[in-house]
Enzyme design. Structure first.
Site, PDB file in Angstrom:
ATOM      1  CG  HIS A  85     -38.184  -6.661  33.648  1.00  0.00           C
ATOM      2  ND1 HIS A  85     -37.854  -5.783  34.488  1.00  0.00           N
ATOM      3  CD2 HIS A  85     -38.197  -5.822  32.487  1.00  0.00           C
ATOM      4  CE1 HIS A  85     -37.267  -4.688  34.263  1.00  0.00           C
ATOM      5  NE2 HIS A  85     -37.494  -4.706  32.747  1.00  0.00           N
TER       6      HIS A  85
ATOM      7  CB  CYS B  28     -42.582 -11.058  50.154  1.00  0.00           C
ATOM      8  SG  CYS B  28     -42.521 -12.950  50.310  1.00  0.00           S
TER       9      CYS B  28
END
Length: 546
Positions: A185, A477
């Site tokens: 993150h 992706c």
């Protein structure tokens, strides 16, 4: 001044005073037993609701990706399964409420870690929610980012989405974490904010006397000092301007798409101008379910996510689960090495009925929402597996079938696989960890999971060439697609679409428009010839400038 090294995940150089992110709360004690277990259990739900309300309040003040992150974390705090499990621990074992929440959340986090990949990355979110609820129960300030009195370099063990979703980029000069990796993150957030970041910096937390730091997100170096360091922000790029259509400077199309896993993600992606969805993770519909969700339940849940993209392309990935991503209704048992076991499409070979019901629900949701739907399978390794999956997709009335390229064998067999399906999409996160035998959640191995690693790029080159020769689309992706400079290199390797977290969409779209395809091809060849990830970056920069 001492020099530490890690993995640079967001480019730029900055320096300034150090601000430390508070560590997690101490583990709450299991004693004394509550005098009134029922009353003690009754404290948990209001505390969880209070945390959720605080997070929803923060979400209401922001937009886009930050809003989606905070809403998702708020929903996690109010998860009935988590609350119920904690209440049962109070009632059944006479635990104090803080301890019960701690143990219940750890059980959820352990299951997510065992899942690996994207699910493992959510374990940190569960721990964040755990600490917030425990702090609410104890009446103390929760851990997290301190209130900044001036521009600072944030130093942390790791960062949870809710810690950082509404950070002020004018006050945060750079991010440095001891844990994490290129897909963490922290990496995603730093790129979104346009600030330098270095992760997996071993030893940075031990430097307790550090008051200043200089951070180089390109080389992955962090210099720490016990003397004050003048605040200096990285040079900010001009405000990103993007037409909303993915194309190189000379008009070669490269679709810029979003990765989504919830309705909140979808709304955020639409807001950034994504041309569609390159990866819709459907696991959210199953994770809290003790029984397989009905076709009707799945159809409604998928339609809610798809509807914002009416008229646009959406690629739906079928359930990526198995023994390493335990779901109660699958009853897959225990495996000695679940990351290499029955997972992804392999589950469907034994339980094709589960796949068929999901495909029925996807077809219904596509009709309800009006999207141009394609379906792809995770963890495909051979052309025979790809053909088996494609046949079931078409039998369900869905026209476009594809597969994920996450296994090195699949990358090496792309031509044969593309003969059986309509497209492929490269999951660079999983492909990297399988190529290097390096768990992407292990900070000590973060350098091996750097998407600029030449060995990984050479596999992507094989996939891109096969797609071009057969005239079939090749997408990416994984988080590699979110790096604006690497995005151009991927286009130069033959990739026809890039899918990423919503916040990266405008920057990637603008970066693609900055050079003609020939320049990206030249940069790709230079990176392929490099001996290390650092040299690959340098080689691409030498061609593209910067």
């Amino acid at each position: 001044m001492s020099r530490l090294t890690g993995v640079g995940v967001s480019s730029g150089r900055a320096s300034g005073p150090v601000a430390r992110v508070a560590e997690a709360l101490p583990e709450p004690p299991a004693t004394p037993a509550p005098e009134d277990p029922a009353a003690e259990a009754a404290r948990i739900r209001p505390a969880a609701d209070a945390v959720a309300e605080q997070l929803f309040g923060r979400a209401a003040r922001v937009e886009g990706d930050a809003k989606a992150v905070l809403e998702t974390t708020a929903a996690m705090a109010a998860d009935p399964a988590l609350i119920s499990q904690a209440e049962q621990l109070v009632a059944g074992r006479s635990l104090p409420a803080p301890r019960a929440v701690h143990e219940a959340a750890n059980g959820f986090a352990d299951a997510l870690r065992a899942a690996g990949g994207y699910m493992a990355e959510r374990a940190r979110d569960v721990q964040d929610v755990r600490d917030r609820i425990v702090a609410e129960l104890l009446g103390v300030t929760p851990p997290g980012v301190p209130e900044l009195s001036g521009p600072s370099v944030l130093v942390a063990r790791d960062l949870a989405p809710a810690d950082t979703a509404d950070l002020d980029p004018d006050l945060v000069l750079a991010l440095v974490t001891e844990e994490g990796g290129p897909t963490s993150h922290t990496a995603i957030l730093a790129r979104a904010l346009g600030i330098p970041a270095v992760v997996a910096v071993r030893g940075v937390l031990a430097a307790t006397d550090a008051v200043g730091a200089s951070v180089d997100g390109d080389t992955g170096t962090v210099e720490i000092s016990d003397q004050p360091v003048t605040a200096r922000a990285a040079e900010r790029a001009a405000a990103v301007e993007w037409s909303g259509t993915g194309t190189t400077a000379d008009g070669h199309p490269v679709k810029v798409l979003a990765n989504v896993g919830s309705a909140a993600d979808a709304r955020a992606a639409v807001g950034t101008g994504a041309q569609g969805v390159g990866l819709f993770r459907t696991e959210f519909c199953y994770l809290a379910a003790s029984d397989e969700p009905s076709v009707e339940t799945q159809r409604a849940a998928y339609a809610e996510v798809l509807t914002p993209f009416a008229g646009k392309p959406v690629v739906v990935r079928t359930l990526d689960a198995g023994a390493d991503k335990p779901l109660a209704f699958l009853d897959m048992g225990v495996e000695p090495n679940p990351a290499l076991g029955v997972r992804g499409v392999r589950v469907s070979f034994d339980r094709p009925d589960v796949l068929d019901r999901q495909l029925e629900a996807i077809a219904g949701a596509a009709a309800d929402s009006g999207v141009e739907v394609s379906v792809m399978a995770p963890m495909v390794a051979t052309a025979d597996e790809a053909a088996w999956f494609a046949a079931r997709v078409r039998a369900a009335g869905l026209q476009r079938a594809g597969v994920m390229i996450e296994v090195p064998a699949a990358a090496l067999s792309t031509a044969e696989i593309l003969a059986a399906v309509d497209f492929v999409s490269i999951g660079t996160n999983d492909l990297a960890q399988y190529v290097f035998a390096a768990d992407r959640m292990t900070g000590a191995l973060a350098e091996l999971n750097d998407p600029w690693q030449p060995a990984l790029l050479r596999l992507l080159d094989i996939v891109g060439r096969a797609g071009a020769e057969l005239g079939k689309p090749v997408g990416v992706c994984g988080e590699a697609a979110a790096d604006p400079r690497l995005a151009g290199v991927l286009a130069g390797l033959g990739v026809t679409s890039l899918s990423m977290g919503a916040s990266a969409v405008p920057a990637v779209g603008a970066a693609l428009a900055g050079h003609p395809l020939a320049a990206f091809r030249q940069a790709a060849q230079a990176a392929l010839a490099a001996p290390t990830s650092a040299r690959a970056r340098e080689a691409a920069n030498a061609v593209l400038g910067g």
